[in-house]
Structure formats: C-alpha cells, structure tokens
Scaffold this motif. Structure first.
Motif, PDB file in Angstrom:
ATOM      1  N   THR B 171       0.838  -1.196   0.000  1.00  0.00           N
ATOM      2  CA  THR B 171       0.000   0.000   0.000  1.00  0.00           C
ATOM      3  C   THR B 171       0.877   1.251   0.000  1.00  0.00           C
ATOM      4  N   PRO B 172       0.519   2.225  -0.827  1.00  0.00           N
ATOM      5  CA  PRO B 172       1.264   3.484  -0.832  1.00  0.00           C
ATOM      6  C   PRO B 172       1.170   4.160   0.539  1.00  0.00           C
ATOM      7  N   VAL B 173       2.216   4.881   0.890  1.00  0.00           N
ATOM      8  CA  VAL B 173       2.319   5.466   2.229  1.00  0.00           C
ATOM      9  C   VAL B 173       1.072   6.244   2.633  1.00  0.00           C
ATOM     10  N   GLU B 174       0.507   7.041   1.679  1.00  0.00           N
ATOM     11  CA  GLU B 174      -0.593   7.931   2.072  1.00  0.00           C
ATOM     12  C   GLU B 174      -1.886   7.172   2.367  1.00  0.00           C
ATOM     13  N   TYR B 175      -1.984   5.894   1.923  1.00  0.00           N
ATOM     14  CA  TYR B 175      -3.211   5.137   2.205  1.00  0.00           C
ATOM     15  C   TYR B 175      -3.070   4.195   3.393  1.00  0.00           C
ATOM     16  N   ARG B 176      -1.860   4.130   3.977  1.00  0.00           N
ATOM     17  CA  ARG B 176      -1.616   3.090   4.985  1.00  0.00           C
ATOM     18  C   ARG B 176      -2.566   3.181   6.171  1.00  0.00           C
ATOM     19  N   ASP B 177      -2.826   4.402   6.655  1.00  0.00           N
ATOM     20  CA  ASP B 177      -3.697   4.530   7.823  1.00  0.00           C
ATOM     21  C   ASP B 177      -5.119   4.083   7.512  1.00  0.00           C
ATOM     22  N   GLN B 178      -5.602   4.451   6.309  1.00  0.00           N
ATOM     23  CA  GLN B 178      -6.970   4.070   5.938  1.00  0.00           C
ATOM     24  C   GLN B 178      -7.102   2.572   5.757  1.00  0.00           C
ATOM     25  N   MET B 179      -6.019   1.955   5.240  1.00  0.00           N
ATOM     26  CA  MET B 179      -6.080   0.528   4.954  1.00  0.00           C
ATOM     27  C   MET B 179      -5.804  -0.328   6.191  1.00  0.00           C
ATOM     28  N   ALA B 180      -5.325   0.312   7.276  1.00  0.00           N
ATOM     29  CA  ALA B 180      -4.818  -0.451   8.418  1.00  0.00           C
ATOM     30  C   ALA B 180      -5.824  -1.466   8.949  1.00  0.00           C
ATOM     31  N   ILE B 181      -7.107  -1.051   9.056  1.00  0.00           N
ATOM     32  CA  ILE B 181      -8.115  -1.950   9.625  1.00  0.00           C
ATOM     33  C   ILE B 181      -8.314  -3.164   8.725  1.00  0.00           C
ATOM     34  N   ILE B 182      -8.372  -2.916   7.397  1.00  0.00           N
ATOM     35  CA  ILE B 182      -8.558  -4.037   6.464  1.00  0.00           C
ATOM     36  C   ILE B 182      -7.357  -4.972   6.510  1.00  0.00           C
ATOM     37  N   VAL B 183      -6.160  -4.383   6.593  1.00  0.00           N
ATOM     38  CA  VAL B 183      -4.946  -5.193   6.683  1.00  0.00           C
ATOM     39  C   VAL B 183      -4.985  -6.067   7.937  1.00  0.00           C
ATOM     40  N   LEU B 184      -5.432  -5.475   9.060  1.00  0.00           N
ATOM     41  CA  LEU B 184      -5.538  -6.226  10.316  1.00  0.00           C
ATOM     42  C   LEU B 184      -6.464  -7.423  10.161  1.00  0.00           C
TER      43      LEU B 184
END
Lengths: 326, 320
Positions: B171-184
């Motif tokens: 994931t690109p750096v700027e989307y990491r926070d938004q994607m964090a829950i899905i990644v978890l």
C-alpha cells in the motif's frame, strides 16, 4: 527408523524451500528494489545497469536459486532503513534475543515441571488450588499486559528493577552478553519472567494432567504395594513416564518463545531480533523482514525435526508402530 | 432440532409443549442455564457488545471530533472535577482531554469489529478448504494440508505480523492509515484458518462414509451440493466451538498488533492502541489512561474464552 528419518528430513527441506520462496517473493516483489537503492537523479542506463547487476533480468527460477544460495552463504541483502548488510545486523542483535529466550526457557521448564508435579501430587491442597486458579488468569492475560503489570509493580512502584534495555553488556568476541554484569542480570529478570510465564503455565497444566493420568495406572499401585516410598513412586516411576509428551510440547514451545519475544522485546525495549523485526514492519524494511523469516523458519524446522527424532527415541512403542504402518 | 418447527407432542403428557418451552428444555440451553460461569460470561459479552454497537449513543463525548475537546480538561482524574474547568469525567481523560470512557467504547468497536470479521474470514476460508480436502481427497487434499502444515509450523501471531508487513509494503504510504483496519482483518483471518480446516477435514472424512451421503450421491446430487447442504450442517458443531475460542484469540491478537504499533492507527484506535498510548503515562502517575482500557480488554477476552470453554464441554458428548 532410517526411512522415517530420511522422509522427515526431506519434508523439512521442502518446508524450507517453500518458506524461502515466500521470503524471496517478498524480497523481490514487495516494493521496487531499484527505487529503494537508487536516488532521485538516475538515468535509464543506471536503472538498466543495476537491474543487470542485481540479476533482476534473469528468469524467476534463476533469481530464486541465486537468492537461496546467497542466503545460505550469509548474503541476505541490504537493509533499506539502516543501509547495512542484513546479516551483520542480525548477528549483532542475536545474542540479546538468545540470552533472553534461554533464560525464559529454563524458567518455564524448571518451574513448569516443578509446579505441575506439585499440583498433581497435592491435588486437593489449598496451595495447589491457588496455583491452578492463578494459572487460568495467566493463560488469559496477553503477554504485553503481563509485561506492563510487572514494570508497574517492580520498576515504578517498588523502583527495584530497570524497566527497559539490557543494562551493561560485556563483549566477548562477536557476542555481547548481559550475564556478566549486575545491571545486565537485573535487566534480564522482568523480561525473562514475562516471556516465561505463558509457557510455564502451559507446561505446568500439561505435566499436571499427564501426571494425574499416570498416577491412576496399575503399575503405580503395584509400586506402592511393593513398599516403595512416595518419593520413588512419584519421581522414579510416575514423572519419568509423564515426560514423553512433555518433551514434545517443550520443543514446540521454544519456537513460540522466539515469536513471543517480539512482544516482550517491544514492551521492554530489549535490543534483540524481535524489536528489529517490529521496527522492520513499521518502516517496511523488506530485506530485514525476509531475512528474519528465513532465519526463524530454519530454527523452527530444525527444532521440530529434533523433537520428532527425540520423541521417536524416547518412546519405544512408536518405533514398532511406525515401521509397521509404513 | 428438526421438530422445533412443528408443535412437539409428548405422548405421555396431555399438555402441548410450546416452541419456547422446547428451546428452554433443549440440551444446550439446559447446560447453559445450569452453568453460572457461562451465564455471567454471556451477560458480560452481551453488555460489552451492545455498548460497542451503540457507542455513539452511550458515549458522553465523541473523542474523535476535535470541536468537542477542551485541552484544559487533559489529565482529569476519574470522577473528580477538573481543576481548571470543573468538568467531571467518569473514567478520567487522557493527555488531549479526551474522555477515557468514550475512547474505550469507540475502541471496543474497532476491537470487536476486527475480531469478529477476522474470525468470519478465517472460518469461511478454513471450512471451505477443510470440506474440499476432506471430501475430494487426492491432490486437493495433499496441497491444502501441506500448506496448512507449513503455516502451522509458525505461531499465528508471527504469521499475522508478516502479512501485515507485506500488505504495508504493497500500500502506498498515504493510504496506509486508511487501509490499516482491512490489513488487520486480513492478517488475523489468514493466520487462523488452519484450525478450522483441520477440524472440518477430519469431520468431513467421517461424514463422507455415512449412508446419507451415499444416498445423496446415488440420487445424483452434485459434489458442491452434497458438501454444502448435507455435510456442512453436520460438521458445524466443532466449527462453532473453534470460532468462539478463535474470537478470544483474535481480539488478543488484534490488541497485541495494535499495541506493537503495527495494527489500528491512532486515528482509529482499538483497545490495543489505547493501551499503547496509556503505557506512556505509567511513569507520570496517570494510571487511568492505561488501566481502564486494559481491564476492558481483559474482561472481553476472558468472558469470550470462558464462553468458548463452556460451548466445547457442552457440545462434547464424551464429557456428558
């Protein structure tokens, strides 16, 4: 026995090849190595040259083979974050983790077996019941909360023990040890207890269950009838037969100790491999992650192999069964 | 089970047994209401679940709306008026003046959401793989079970960490926070499918040999239909037990990852993130920022765990 050993070793090699493939795929496809190594001012010729040097133009299988051979020779790539060879960083960090795991392992095994035997022999005693109830809470508490709890009590409230770091270390060759200084030993106490607690309760409950099972059997009654004293019955006859399944679990638990060391090391800022790995995840340092994966899987697979062989050697019944079945 | 839909008639008694009565007398319900530990755990889980779902209604403040925050309220002790503003907070406030009680309610939402969806993901994946391996056998089974074996060599928390790391790399750096829950969710779900697969495979192999499956095959039902309509309902018992125990483990795994700083981001804190934040105030005496989220996590994990233990014993005919 020989056929089983060979099959088991081949299986282990297969697992390692698969893990190697995963590690290599991470290394190769997550993020662009060119981007990570070349700066802003690069020309197409630079990129092409680096691709050739790194072997990125070779077929996949060749690259995978080269990666495995390199890993075998200790060439694990260069950390994106620290700009140093990964193998060098791993070697530097390994002593901290190994010392912590070693001490925790000993605490877990010794206390686990001792408490397990005690709670089995005095199964209706008050202390035994207290220990059993406490172990139930110990299993439900996440490792990091145990660590925080210990820090709060021993470092903040009593101000007895350090709450982070390894204390003073002595360098012997390439190995830095905390065993030789008093601050090093003091710093080891809280992290090793934190790490040992979960495995200890597990071993204790297992030893207790196995021991209760064994104590019910006929040969124990005969041993008592023969007039052997309690000590001989409990330790020479019962405990010995309890240890067969316990050895397997202990072997497998060593793998978990390495994995849970990641959590303990983060809580106590212990400068070992686990902290390195967590930092690598935070900063997406792929070479370090891949190398850690490779290293830890070699360790796990090796331990599992030894435990299987040991199991085989301890329990004579298995030898007959297995050779008959295959 | 099957006669629940029809009015059940007991030949020895003249009274018609109502549907509610049938459920009340059901084996599982009986073992539940006679087990005080199970009842208490269920009540605790229910209260926590409801307060997480209705967090926006219950929480006195919205901790993530900066407009409602007052920095002067920072570090208020639990249930004592703040020395500057005079406001009182049930469980105190953190360094930014956020009400701890409200952050816990919102944090529990994230924890439970991640835990439940991750277990569902692991369950669907594991049950599918287990059914395929057990029913089809042959190469399908060999491949699925080998992958499971390799994964089982590693502790699941380690697998979850690796998946998190790889997903972050993609994931690109700027989307990491938004994607964090899905990644978890992905990381925890993919790390615990093996348990389901192994149990379902074993149970499927047993069911496969039974007459009803042979009958279904004889009347020409397709393999997917036999797996889903005939075998699946009969292997759901153990799946349910593993799902409950996995839920407790998933909640702890999520808290652990977030505590380590590779899970839920500070913009969407879970209980683990709150404990991570609270740990920083341990030395300065603001214990409530750490202790209340930690106790909530413990209560949640413990009661789900005890509920799982009860379900395992209740569904195991050997122990009856």
């Amino acid at each position: 026995m020989l056929a089983y050993t060979i099959r088991r070793i081949l299986q282990s090699l297969l697992v390692l090849l698969v893990v190697g493939l995963v590690a290599f795929s991470m290394f190769r496809f997550v993020g662009d190595p060119i981007d990570n190594l070349l700066g802003q001012e690069r020309t197409d010729a630079d990129i092409e040259r680096l691709r050739e040097v790194l072997g990125l133009n070779d077929p996949f299988i060749v690259q995978y083979g080269n990666y495995l051979i390199g890993a075998f020779q200790g060439n694990l790539g260069i950390s994106y974050r620290q700009g140093r060879p990964v193998a060098e960083i791993l070697l530097e960090r390994a002593p901290a983790t190994l010392e912590l795991a070693f001490v925790s392992g000993i605490i877990a095994v010794v206390l686990g077996i001792a408490l397990g035997v005690y709670t089995a022999i005095r199964r209706d005693g008050i202390l035994a019941n207290v220990i059993m109830s406490a172990s139930l809470i110990g299993v439900s508490l996440p490792t990091f909360l145990i660590g925080i709890l210990l820090i709060y009590f021993f470092s903040v409230y009593l101000d007895l023990l350090p709450s982070f770091g390894r204390g003073q270390v002595v360098r012997i060759g390439g190995w830095s040890t905390g065993f030789l200084t008093s601050s090093g030993l003091k710093a080891l106490i809280l992290p090793s207890i934190t790490l040992a607690l979960f495995q200890m309760t597990l071993i204790m409950r297992l030893v207790r269950a196995e021991m209760l099972e064994v104590l019910r059997q006929d040969y124990i009654r005969f041993a008592r009838a023969r007039g052997l004293n309690e000590r001989a019955v409990n330790f020479r006859h019962a405990l010995k037969n309890t240890l067969v399944p316990v050895v397997t679990i202990i072997g497998m638990q060593f793998g978990s100790i390495i994995a849970f060391a990641i959590i303990t090391e983060t809580v106590f800022q212990w400068p070992g491999l686990g902290l390195l790995f967590i930092n690598a995840i935070q900063f997406v340092d792929i070479p370090v992650m891949a190398a850690y994966l490779m290293m830890i899987s070699v360790m796990f697979v090796f331990i599992n192999l030894i435990v299987d062989m040991l199991y085989f050697a301890i329990d004579p019944r298995l030898r007959v069964d297995r050779s008959g079945a295959h | 089970m099957s006669d629940e839909s029809l009015p059940h008639i007991d030949p020895t008694a003249p009274v018609r047994v109502s549907r509610l009565r049938a459920i009340w007398d059901n084996d599982l319900t009986y073992s539940f209401r006679t087990n005080p530990v199970a009842v208490v755990s269920a009540v605790v889980v229910l209260i926590l679940l409801l307060s997480a779902i209705f967090a926006p209604l219950i929480a006195p403040h919205n901790p993530f709306d900066p407009a409602t925050l007052n920095l002067m309220n920072a570090y208020s002790a639990p249930s004592t008026p703040n020395q500057f503003t005079g406001d009182t907070f049930l469980l105190g406030t953190d360094d930014q003046g956020r009400d701890v009680f409200s952050t816990i309610l919102y944090g529990m939402r994230v924890s439970l959401f991640v835990g439940i969806t991750a277990v569902l993901l692991g369950m669907v994946l594991g049950v599918t793989m287990g059914l395929l391996a057990g029913y089809l056998g042959g190469w399908t089974e060999t491949i699925i079970m080998r992958v499971a074996d390799v994964q089982l060599t590693f502790p699941s928390i380690l697998v979850a960490m690796l998946i998190t790391g790889v997903a972050k790399g993609f994931t690109p750096v700027e989307y990491r926070d938004q994607m964090a829950i899905i990644v978890l969710i992905l990381a925890i779900g993919l790390s615990d499918w093996v348990q389901f697969a192994r149990v379902v495979r074993g149970a499927t192999m047993v069911e496969k040999g039974k007459e009803y499956v042979q009958a279904a095959r004889l009347i020409g039902r397709s393999s997917p239909a036999i797996m889903l309509r005939h075998i699946l309902p009969n292997v759901m018992g153990p799946v349910l037990v593993i799902a409950t125990i996995s839920l407790a483990l998933a909640i702890i795994a999520e808290a652990t990852l977030s505590f380590l700083g590779v899970g839920a981001p500070p913009t969407q804190p879970s209980l683990g993130t709150l404990i991570r934040i609270g740990q920083g105030f341990l030395y300065s005496g603001e214990w409530w920022i750490l202790v209340f989220p930690a106790c909530t996590l413990l209560a949640l994990a413990l009661s789900v765990n005890l509920l799982g233990d009860w379900l395992r014993d209740a569904l195991n005919p050997k122990l009856r």
